[in-house]
Design an enzyme around this catalytic site. Structure first.
Site, mmCIF file in Angstrom:
data_model
loop_
_atom_site.group_PDB
_atom_site.id
_atom_site.type_symbol
_atom_site.label_atom_id
_atom_site.label_comp_id
_atom_site.label_asym_id
_atom_site.label_seq_id
_atom_site.Cartn_x
_atom_site.Cartn_y
_atom_site.Cartn_z
ATOM 1 N N GLU A 149 38.960 36.931 34.732
ATOM 2 C CA GLU A 149 38.682 38.233 34.154
ATOM 3 C C GLU A 149 39.722 39.190 34.695
ATOM 4 O O GLU A 149 39.832 39.365 35.919
ATOM 5 C CB GLU A 149 37.275 38.736 34.498
ATOM 6 C CG GLU A 149 36.980 40.065 33.818
ATOM 7 C CD GLU A 149 35.774 40.774 34.383
ATOM 8 O OE1 GLU A 149 35.954 41.868 34.975
ATOM 9 O OE2 GLU A 149 34.670 40.244 34.247
ATOM 10 N N GLU A 166 45.588 51.073 32.919
ATOM 11 C CA GLU A 166 44.264 51.152 33.539
ATOM 12 C C GLU A 166 44.322 52.015 34.792
ATOM 13 O O GLU A 166 45.151 51.794 35.670
ATOM 14 C CB GLU A 166 43.781 49.745 33.888
ATOM 15 C CG GLU A 166 42.364 49.689 34.423
ATOM 16 C CD GLU A 166 41.897 48.258 34.658
ATOM 17 O OE1 GLU A 166 40.700 47.990 34.454
ATOM 18 O OE2 GLU A 166 42.732 47.411 35.039
ATOM 19 N N LYS A 193 37.912 33.463 48.701
ATOM 20 C CA LYS A 193 38.610 34.515 49.440
ATOM 21 C C LYS A 193 38.224 35.865 48.855
ATOM 22 O O LYS A 193 38.720 36.275 47.810
ATOM 23 C CB LYS A 193 40.131 34.349 49.359
ATOM 24 C CG LYS A 193 40.863 35.193 50.414
ATOM 25 C CD LYS A 193 42.270 35.528 50.040
ATOM 26 C CE LYS A 193 42.350 36.733 49.154
ATOM 27 N NZ LYS A 193 41.863 37.995 49.803
ATOM 28 N N PRO A 194 37.301 36.567 49.522
ATOM 29 C CA PRO A 194 37.001 37.927 49.075
ATOM 30 C C PRO A 194 38.172 38.843 49.389
ATOM 31 O O PRO A 194 39.025 38.530 50.233
ATOM 32 C CB PRO A 194 35.768 38.291 49.899
ATOM 33 C CG PRO A 194 35.853 37.446 51.127
ATOM 34 C CD PRO A 194 36.528 36.171 50.712
ATOM 35 N N GLY A 217 40.762 40.010 38.790
ATOM 36 C CA GLY A 217 41.734 40.947 39.328
ATOM 37 C C GLY A 217 42.586 41.542 38.226
ATOM 38 O O GLY A 217 42.213 41.537 37.046
ATOM 39 N N SER A 218 43.756 42.036 38.587
ATOM 40 C CA SER A 218 44.621 42.708 37.628
ATOM 41 C C SER A 218 45.322 41.697 36.724
ATOM 42 O O SER A 218 45.506 40.528 37.073
ATOM 43 C CB SER A 218 45.672 43.541 38.364
ATOM 44 O OG SER A 218 46.620 42.696 39.000
ATOM 45 N N ASN A 244 35.882 45.614 43.997
ATOM 46 C CA ASN A 244 35.073 46.637 43.320
ATOM 47 C C ASN A 244 33.597 46.274 43.199
ATOM 48 O O ASN A 244 32.742 47.144 43.154
ATOM 49 C CB ASN A 244 35.663 46.951 41.941
ATOM 50 C CG ASN A 244 35.722 45.749 41.031
ATOM 51 O OD1 ASN A 244 36.090 44.658 41.450
ATOM 52 N ND2 ASN A 244 35.378 45.936 39.778
ATOM 53 N N CYS A 279 35.669 46.919 35.931
ATOM 54 C CA CYS A 279 36.555 46.320 34.932
ATOM 55 C C CYS A 279 36.094 46.628 33.515
ATOM 56 O O CYS A 279 36.912 46.717 32.600
ATOM 57 C CB CYS A 279 36.611 44.805 35.119
ATOM 58 S SG CYS A 279 37.223 44.265 36.721
#
Length: 526
Positions: free
Chosen positions: A262, A394, A189-190, A240-241, A166, A296
């Protein structure tokens, strides 16, 4: 809902040759195994990157560790100088990466520019404060005047960074900057959907003077490469989640490495009864629909008192419907595209589920294939209850639910009634009242009379989540020191801590007890 005509789209400044050059930064054993990266604006293939394997991760980790030892030996001021030059290069070359961010992610350019601000703010802050935070510090010893103590900070070694799609530039490199200035190497690692922005940033870091190979980029599936990264690193930064974060935290624990995360949010915006409605509406538009809601720290819940309900709703709907959706590679659009079909499907599912159970769509609620494959209108719901998926889960899209409350106490209670606690927003004409309310909210950051940028951009202060929204903090002193191992060196002089040889232990205990009573009363003794 207005739409920018497609003729506004201009030719991007980044072409296939530049993308291929960036891709060559990823070293793999089998270069024939690749995966496509989608242009979020059009759904076409933007480029390809290698599909890395666990063995590629191990090889990248070995290369990075080989460079890290000499990097850590360089003075902090030299490491900081690289970040200062990187800061200037990002500003000078921003048009190229803004195009790239838009193509990879689909966001409007005004929101892509937030990534330029974030990366440069973090680079400058780390460069200007690293020496202060990392220098050896004197600490009070066990026996004042007799015990001399120093606190040292050594780099962890190899830091793993797993980032989402994002904010491909911000999250692809900003978390690495404090780790780099602290003397670490990076294995990053994107997300597979947005790898090129991170590769662009590494390219500029090396141009700024960072040793080649200090930052290693691996591309591929998170499910395949996540555990090998954890197994080969000394610290992990994950964004991430919450669901994936729980798995990652367990894997980090198994490998006895520390981590910072996060994670997800269901962020709330509170309009207090003394708020300026026009300002609150403007803030709510930014809070809910910036980055197409794929943020986020964006707002998915708004609580409005009955006294302001009619005025707020009317003006919020008008402002939302006036937004310009655009696929243009310029600053003309107010909101861009979602990143993928998967995100679009989630938004559609939440809207349709809410409608089927009695919620009302006040604005938006439709996909926009006339603009691009993943466009969806900014959407406002009312009448949402706990039987609906959107109530507590979310969405991560341009969708917000607005709730009527009796007043401040009910708004605080409902805002806190969530497993998440990442970022909240409070709107009021009384700053002291805003701060009091903010202190009662269970969120890592709270913005008073701002959507999210005030807290996020204040990089001298910690940023992170409470409850299921994360572990640890980024930014500030902690954001640098978390990438270090602290070491205490204590030198004892004259007499040891404990009864000296030949001294009666009972007499020693009486003397020390009397001394402790005296020390309690002395100023400057901690």
């Amino acid at each position: 809902m207005t739409a920018a005509p497609s003729v506004q789209r201009i030719t991007p400044r980044i072409d296939s040759r530049r993308l291929e050059a960036l891709t060559r930064r990823v070293q793999v054993a089998d270069p024939t195994s690749t995966q496509d990266v989608t242009n979020a604006m059009t759904g076409d293939v933007l480029g390809t990157v290698p599909h890395g394997t666990p063995e590629d991760v191990r090889a990248a980790a070995k290369r990075a560790r080989g460079v890290q030892r000499t990097w850590a030996a360089r003075p902090v001021r030299e490491r900081a100088a690289v970040l200062r030059r990187f800061h200037d290069l990002v500003l000078a070359r921003q048009d190229e990466v803004l195009d790239l961010i838009q193509l990879e992610n689909g966001k409007a350019r005004r929101h892509a520019f937030e990534e330029i601000m974030d990366v440069t703010l973090n680079a400058r802050y780390c460069a200007n404060t690293a020496h202060e935070y990392l220098r050896p510090k004197r600490r009070q010893g066990a026996q004042p005047g007799l015990t001399r103590v120093w606190e040292l900070h050594h780099p962890k070694g190899l830091v793993g960074v797993i980032s989402p799609w994002n904010y491909p530039l911000t999250l692809g490199i900003s978390d690495a900057l404090p780790a780099i200035v602290a003397g670490n190497a990076i294995l990053t690692k994107p997300d597979a959907q947005t790898p090129f922005s991170a590769l662009w940033a590494v390219d500029l870091l090396e141009e700024a003077g960072m040793p080649p190979g200090l930052v290693q980029v691996v591309t591929g599936s998170g499910a395949e490469l996540g555990l090998p990264i954890i197994e080969n690193c000394d610290f992990l930064m994950f964004t991430g989640s919450t669901a994936v974060g729980r798995t990652v935290a367990a894997q980090a624990g198994e490998n006895l490495i520390d981590c910072s995360m996060e994670l997800g949010g269901k962020n709330a915006l509170l309009v207090l009864d003394d708020a300026d409605v026009d300002q609150a509406v403007s803030g709510a538009v930014r809070a809910c629909f910036s980055n197409t809601g794929q943020l986020c720290i964006s707002m998915e819940r708004i609580y409005v008192p009955s006294t302001l309900w009619d005025e707020f709703i009317r003006k919020f709907v008008v402002a939302t419907e006036a937004m310009k959706l655009s696929a243009a590679i310029d600053y003309s659009g107010d909101m861009g595209s979602l990143v993928s079909q998967k995100q679009l499907d989630t938004v559609i599912r939440h809207v349709e589920d809410a409608k089927s159970k009695g919620a009302t769509v006040l604005a938006g609620g439709r996909r926009r294939p006339d603009l691009g494959p993943f466009f969806f209108e900014p959407t406002i719901l009312t009448g949402v209850d706990d039987t609906m998926e959107v109530y507590a889960h979310e969405t991560f899209g341009p969708l917000v639910s607005v709730y009527r409350v009796a007043g401040e106490e009910e708004a605080i209670a409902k805002a806190n009634d969530s497993e998440f606690g990442l970022n909240f927003s409070v709107w009021t004409s009384d700053e002291r009242r805003g701060r009091r309310v903010a202190a009662r909210l269970q969120a890592g950051t709270v913005n008073v009379n701002d959507a999210y940028a005030a807290a996020w951009g204040s990089v001298d202060a910690p940023m992170g989540g409470m409850k299921a929204s994360g572990l640890g903090r980024r930014h500030g002193e902690h954001g640098i020191l978390k990438y270090t191992e602290s070491q205490t060196i204590a030198v004892e002089r004259v007499v040891p801590v404990g009864a000296p040889d030949g001294v009666d232990p009972a007499r020693y205990a009486r003397v020390v007890s009397a001394g402790l009573k005296i020390l309690k009363r002395l100023p400057g003794i901690k």
